[in-house]
Design a protein around this motif. Structure first.
Motif, PDB file in Angstrom:
ATOM      1  N   ALA A 296       0.991  -0.755  -0.082  1.00  0.00           N
ATOM      2  CA  ALA A 296      -0.987   0.072  -0.170  1.00  0.00           C
ATOM      3  C   ALA A 296       0.706   1.051  -0.020  1.00  0.00           C
ATOM      4  N   GLU A 297       1.836   1.646   1.163  1.00  0.00           N
ATOM      5  CA  GLU A 297       2.943   1.887   0.997  1.00  0.00           C
ATOM      6  C   GLU A 297       3.337   3.364  -0.544  1.00  0.00           C
ATOM      7  N   ALA A 298       4.122   1.202  -0.834  1.00  0.00           N
ATOM      8  CA  ALA A 298       4.590   1.600  -2.222  1.00  0.00           C
ATOM      9  C   ALA A 298       3.568   2.557  -3.546  1.00  0.00           C
ATOM     10  N   VAL A 299       2.316   1.285  -3.345  1.00  0.00           N
ATOM     11  CA  VAL A 299       1.461   2.013  -4.748  1.00  0.00           C
ATOM     12  C   VAL A 299       1.003   3.796  -4.362  1.00  0.00           C
ATOM     13  N   GLU A 300       1.026   4.297  -2.967  1.00  0.00           N
ATOM     14  CA  GLU A 300       0.488   5.336  -2.622  1.00  0.00           C
ATOM     15  C   GLU A 300       2.074   6.080  -3.070  1.00  0.00           C
ATOM     16  N   HIS A 301       3.091   6.212  -3.132  1.00  0.00           N
ATOM     17  CA  HIS A 301       3.671   7.000  -3.509  1.00  0.00           C
ATOM     18  C   HIS A 301       3.964   6.888  -5.249  1.00  0.00           C
ATOM     19  N   TRP A 302       3.904   5.036  -5.796  1.00  0.00           N
ATOM     20  CA  TRP A 302       3.350   5.646  -6.917  1.00  0.00           C
ATOM     21  C   TRP A 302       3.013   6.534  -7.981  1.00  0.00           C
ATOM     22  N   LEU A 303       1.044   6.258  -7.262  1.00  0.00           N
ATOM     23  CA  LEU A 303       0.487   7.428  -7.809  1.00  0.00           C
ATOM     24  C   LEU A 303       1.196   8.561  -7.661  1.00  0.00           C
ATOM     25  N   THR A 304       1.642   8.891  -6.667  1.00  0.00           N
ATOM     26  CA  THR A 304       1.731  10.430  -6.397  1.00  0.00           C
ATOM     27  C   THR A 304       2.871  10.783  -7.314  1.00  0.00           C
ATOM     28  N   MET A 305       3.405  10.077  -7.350  1.00  0.00           N
ATOM     29  CA  MET A 305       5.051  10.554  -8.250  1.00  0.00           C
ATOM     30  C   MET A 305       4.156  10.503 -10.088  1.00  0.00           C
ATOM     31  N   ARG A 306       3.237   9.887 -10.179  1.00  0.00           N
ATOM     32  CA  ARG A 306       2.552   9.607 -11.444  1.00  0.00           C
ATOM     33  C   ARG A 306       1.198  10.583 -11.382  1.00  0.00           C
ATOM     34  N   ARG A 307       0.932  11.688 -10.711  1.00  0.00           N
ATOM     35  CA  ARG A 307      -0.872  12.569 -10.415  1.00  0.00           C
ATOM     36  C   ARG A 307      -1.980  11.594 -10.540  1.00  0.00           C
ATOM     37  N   LYS A 308      -1.311  10.118 -10.216  1.00  0.00           N
ATOM     38  CA  LYS A 308      -2.436   9.684 -10.426  1.00  0.00           C
ATOM     39  C   LYS A 308      -3.491   9.719  -9.196  1.00  0.00           C
ATOM     40  N   PRO A 309      -4.495   9.544  -9.793  1.00  0.00           N
ATOM     41  CA  PRO A 309      -5.861   9.156  -8.780  1.00  0.00           C
ATOM     42  C   PRO A 309      -5.686   8.275  -7.658  1.00  0.00           C
ATOM     43  N   MET A 310      -5.875   7.953  -6.224  1.00  0.00           N
ATOM     44  CA  MET A 310      -6.123   7.115  -4.943  1.00  0.00           C
ATOM     45  C   MET A 310      -7.065   6.664  -5.204  1.00  0.00           C
ATOM     46  N   LEU A 311      -7.132   5.796  -5.854  1.00  0.00           N
ATOM     47  CA  LEU A 311      -8.478   4.673  -6.505  1.00  0.00           C
ATOM     48  C   LEU A 311      -8.686   3.589  -5.448  1.00  0.00           C
TER      49      LEU A 311
ATOM     50  N   GLY B  58     -10.523  -2.207  -5.269  1.00  0.00           N
ATOM     51  CA  GLY B  58     -11.014  -3.175  -6.595  1.00  0.00           C
ATOM     52  C   GLY B  58     -10.643  -2.060  -7.593  1.00  0.00           C
ATOM     53  N   GLU B  59     -10.677  -0.661  -7.919  1.00  0.00           N
ATOM     54  CA  GLU B  59     -10.842  -0.666  -9.149  1.00  0.00           C
ATOM     55  C   GLU B  59      -9.364  -0.494  -9.482  1.00  0.00           C
ATOM     56  N   LEU B  60      -8.634  -0.401  -8.517  1.00  0.00           N
ATOM     57  CA  LEU B  60      -6.680   0.145  -8.370  1.00  0.00           C
ATOM     58  C   LEU B  60      -6.081  -1.159  -9.236  1.00  0.00           C
ATOM     59  N   VAL B  61      -6.248  -2.186  -8.992  1.00  0.00           N
ATOM     60  CA  VAL B  61      -5.782  -2.836  -9.648  1.00  0.00           C
ATOM     61  C   VAL B  61      -6.376  -3.687 -10.852  1.00  0.00           C
ATOM     62  N   ARG B  62      -6.992  -2.454 -11.330  1.00  0.00           N
ATOM     63  CA  ARG B  62      -7.350  -3.050 -12.779  1.00  0.00           C
ATOM     64  C   ARG B  62      -6.712  -2.026 -13.359  1.00  0.00           C
ATOM     65  N   ASP B  63      -6.007  -0.642 -12.611  1.00  0.00           N
ATOM     66  CA  ASP B  63      -5.258   0.466 -13.720  1.00  0.00           C
ATOM     67  C   ASP B  63      -4.047  -0.580 -14.460  1.00  0.00           C
ATOM     68  N   HIS B  64      -4.490   0.241 -15.933  1.00  0.00           N
ATOM     69  CA  HIS B  64      -3.581  -0.886 -16.640  1.00  0.00           C
ATOM     70  C   HIS B  64      -1.737  -0.857 -16.348  1.00  0.00           C
ATOM     71  N   ASP B  65      -1.455   0.727 -15.859  1.00  0.00           N
ATOM     72  CA  ASP B  65      -0.078   1.139 -15.641  1.00  0.00           C
ATOM     73  C   ASP B  65       0.010   0.068 -14.650  1.00  0.00           C
ATOM     74  N   LEU B  66      -0.310   0.003 -13.673  1.00  0.00           N
ATOM     75  CA  LEU B  66       0.007  -0.360 -12.467  1.00  0.00           C
ATOM     76  C   LEU B  66       0.325  -2.148 -13.161  1.00  0.00           C
ATOM     77  N   GLU B  67      -1.222  -2.270 -13.649  1.00  0.00           N
ATOM     78  CA  GLU B  67      -0.574  -3.682 -14.207  1.00  0.00           C
ATOM     79  C   GLU B  67       0.518  -3.987 -15.186  1.00  0.00           C
ATOM     80  N   THR B  68       0.964  -3.306 -15.953  1.00  0.00           N
ATOM     81  CA  THR B  68       2.222  -3.525 -16.370  1.00  0.00           C
ATOM     82  C   THR B  68       3.510  -3.550 -15.946  1.00  0.00           C
ATOM     83  N   GLU B  69       3.245  -3.108 -14.570  1.00  0.00           N
ATOM     84  CA  GLU B  69       4.273  -2.886 -13.479  1.00  0.00           C
ATOM     85  C   GLU B  69       5.038  -4.388 -13.162  1.00  0.00           C
ATOM     86  N   VAL B  70       3.478  -4.372 -12.596  1.00  0.00           N
ATOM     87  CA  VAL B  70       3.390  -6.463 -11.916  1.00  0.00           C
ATOM     88  C   VAL B  70       4.157  -6.912 -13.191  1.00  0.00           C
TER      89      VAL B  70
END
Length: 607
Positions: free
Chosen positions: A518-533, A536-548
């Motif tokens: 959670a802490e790493a994801v919050e930082h990752w979203l902040t650095m990319r100026r993405k909203p905190m979702l 359930g919605e966050l796990v479907r984020d395309h960029d996040l899925e690409t990272e994993v």
């Protein structure tokens, strides 16, 4: 079959028990600072004489309350000063300690306390007392219950005022090395936990070998005071071994009950240990926190270059130690010196500033992470052991650390890798068997050898590498055997990933379930100026899925195509002990996870 032994250094103790060291040290050097104790937010020194007096007073109180030689007493608490005090007071009167994780459920508690026939228990606070209280009708042997936060120590001290000191000493002199010191229940990834009978001799052998062989690394520099901050759970054999070794080895020890960074880092800065003993998770957290800070400050590129420099520097030193290279080049040494001021010193400062050496166990550490810390000025000696081997059975020697391995057998210990790849151990640290379970004891202890259930390999220098668990080998429907551990560990190397479980038993291919940090994801979203979702919605984020997916691809480079992770699913929530998906030592309960997430697993195999 391959086998490797290291000759013994310390002779086996012929008399006495663990508590003797407390009284001997106080007699020899009463003013030496033995422990640090945090009271009202401030660290205070405890001399060896004062600790002895506190142990003696508590021991007399325990006798006054009816605790007798051979009685079993449970301790349910986080890591704190009073646990160590109770341990040595109970050992002073020949009692056997049954440690209980503070997060244990009522059903786990009733199983352990009933199986061990515990007659008294010490808990930390009211919640623990209520947990035991909820099952008290199923514990007819339990006669006494004390609560630390309700001044249990003061109550017992007062009760023992009329007991003569000699009564305690008579009990203490009756303790022999063969006496059982503790019954530690294994975490139990499958089935009910088993009580491991660990003797005073087991702990004395283990602690004395570790102190004698690794004593040079206990200090930040020659002439320094040796100090360590114990934050591992004392309900686990690793934390318990650290406690015993610190007392026997005259190392000043402090206690920290919280493993989260917000609580741990300030105490590391205040206590300033000269070395630490931890699990890989702690080193991962320190590294990831440093990486996130660098990215926030706009210095991610420089940090990554410093990491690469540290890894190459340590790799070159390792090659030189084993005679396969000349060591770091002049250019690399200059670059390393520059990054030491800019980056590495800050990493060391996060661990208190004095730490130059550390020991890691409990699970495998990634070779690259070990090389980074070594290059950053903190050599991490990785080891391997079980509850049944009283913690470490192997460890990397100070002179020649081979990163990515768990080292050689500790002195006085032999490691054998059987024909099927199972690791077997023999030595003075091997436990006495399982309580009330002769069948399991016979299956595990074979002609003096401990069959660990772990799979591994020994290299030509006797360094052991753990490759998985026998019971965790997956066999796909195509007949391919897959060891999930190395795949899971490599996926977890990605900073966004918290946990990974590989599935595929009797399935056409290998797949994985992944949870997020959670802490790493919050930082990752902040650095990319993405909203905190929402999760359930966050796990479907395309960029996040690409990272994993990158983490999965990196893991797949370790294995053949048939063994590789074909597909994966990101879960909205982490696996937790609270929901019965992790053991208290944070190991995955595979069957429980697959059952809890059966719908998600089935979805991975739909065409």
């Amino acid at each position: 079959m391959r086998e490797f032994s290291n000759p013994p250094m310390a002779s086996a103790p012929l008399v006495g028990g663990l508590a003797d060291a407390v009284f001997d040290h106080a007699a020899e050097d009463p003013t030496r600072i033995a422990l640090g104790r945090k009271t009202d937010g401030r660290w205070q020194d405890v001399t060896s004489a004062r600790f002895r007096d506190e142990v003696l007073a508590l021991a007399k109180g325990l006798i006054a309350h009816g605790v007798r030689f051979g009685d079993r007493v449970a301790i349910m608490s986080r890591t704190r000063y009073e646990w160590t005090l109770f341990d040595f007071a109970l050992w002073s009167i020949g009692a056997q300690v049954v440690p209980v994780y503070p997060t244990s459920s009522a059903e786990q508690v009733v199983w352990m306390l009933h199986d061990a026939q515990v007659s008294a228990a010490m808990v930390e606070h009211e919640d623990h007392a209520m947990t035991i209280g909820s099952v008290i009708d199923r514990l007819p042997q339990l006669r006494r219950l004390w609560q630390l936060d309700a001044d249990a120590v003061g109550e017992l001290n007062g009760a023992g005022l009329d007991i003569d000191d000699e009564v305690v000493h008579r009990h203490r002199r009756a303790v022999t090395p063969e006496s059982i010191a503790t019954i530690i229940y294994t975490s139990g990834t499958t089935g009910k936990p088993k009580g491991c009978l660990v003797s005073h001799a087991n702990f004395m052998f283990e602690a004395d070998v570790m102190v004698e062989r690794w004593e040079p690394v206990f200090r930040a520099k020659r002439g320094d005071e040796a100090t360590t901050l114990l934050f591992l759970p004392l309900a686990h054999v690793f934390g318990r071994m650290v406690q015993v070794a610190a007392v026997r080895g005259r190392v000043k020890m402090g206690h920290q009950p919280n493993l989260n960074a917000a609580a741990l880092l300030p105490d590391l800065a205040a206590f300033r240990p000269s070395f630490i003993l931890a699990v890989p998770y702690i080193f991962e957290k320190v590294f990831n926190a440093a990486r996130r800070k660098a990215e926030k400050d706009g210095k991610a590129g420089a940090f990554d270059k410093a990491v690469e420099c540290a890894v190459r520097y340590a790799d070159a030193l390792e090659a030189k130690a084993f005679g396969s290279g000349p060591g770091p080049s002049a250019g690399l040494r200059m670059q390393h010196q520059l990054f030491d001021k800019l980056v590495y010193s800050k990493v060391r400062e996060a661990m208190g500033g004095r730490v130059r050496h550390a020991m890691s166990g409990g699970s495998g550490m990634d070779r690259r992470l070990g090389l980074f810390f070594a290059g950053a000025g903190v050599t991490v000696y990785e080891g391997y052991g079980l509850t049944e081997s009283t913690a470490a059975a192997t460890a990397n020697p100070p002179e020649r650390t081979r990163y990515g391995t768990v080292g050689q057998p500790i002195p006085g210990t032999t490691v054998r890798v059987a024909e099927d790849g199972e690791v077997w151990l023999r030595g003075g640290n091997i436990f006495q068997g399982y309580l009330n379970d002769p069948g399991a004891t016979d299956a595990t202890l074979r002609d003096g050898w401990l069959a660990t259930g772990d799979l591994g390999s020994l290299d030509e220098d006797g360094y052991l590498t753990i490759t998985g668990r026998k019971k965790e080998i997956l066999v796909t429907s195509g007949g391919k055997s897959v060891s999930p551990a190395q795949l899971e560990e490599r996926v977890r190397d990605h900073p966004l990933v918290a946990q990974c479980i590989v599935v595929g038993n009797d399935r056409p291919y290998v797949a994985a379930l992944v949870t997020l940090d959670a802490e790493a994801v919050e930082h990752w979203l902040t650095m990319r100026r993405k909203p905190m979702l929402p999760p359930g919605e966050l796990v479907r984020d395309h960029d996040l899925e690409t990272e994993v997916r990158r983490a999965v691809v990196a893991a797949n480079t370790l294995v053949s195509q048939a063994e590789s992770i074909r597909t994966f699913r990101i879960l909205a929530h982490q696996f937790s002990e609270e929901h019965g998906l992790l053991t208290p030592s944070l190991k995955l309960k595979r069957k429980a996870i697959e059952q809890a997430y059966s719908t998600e697993v089935e979805a991975l195999y739909r065409s």
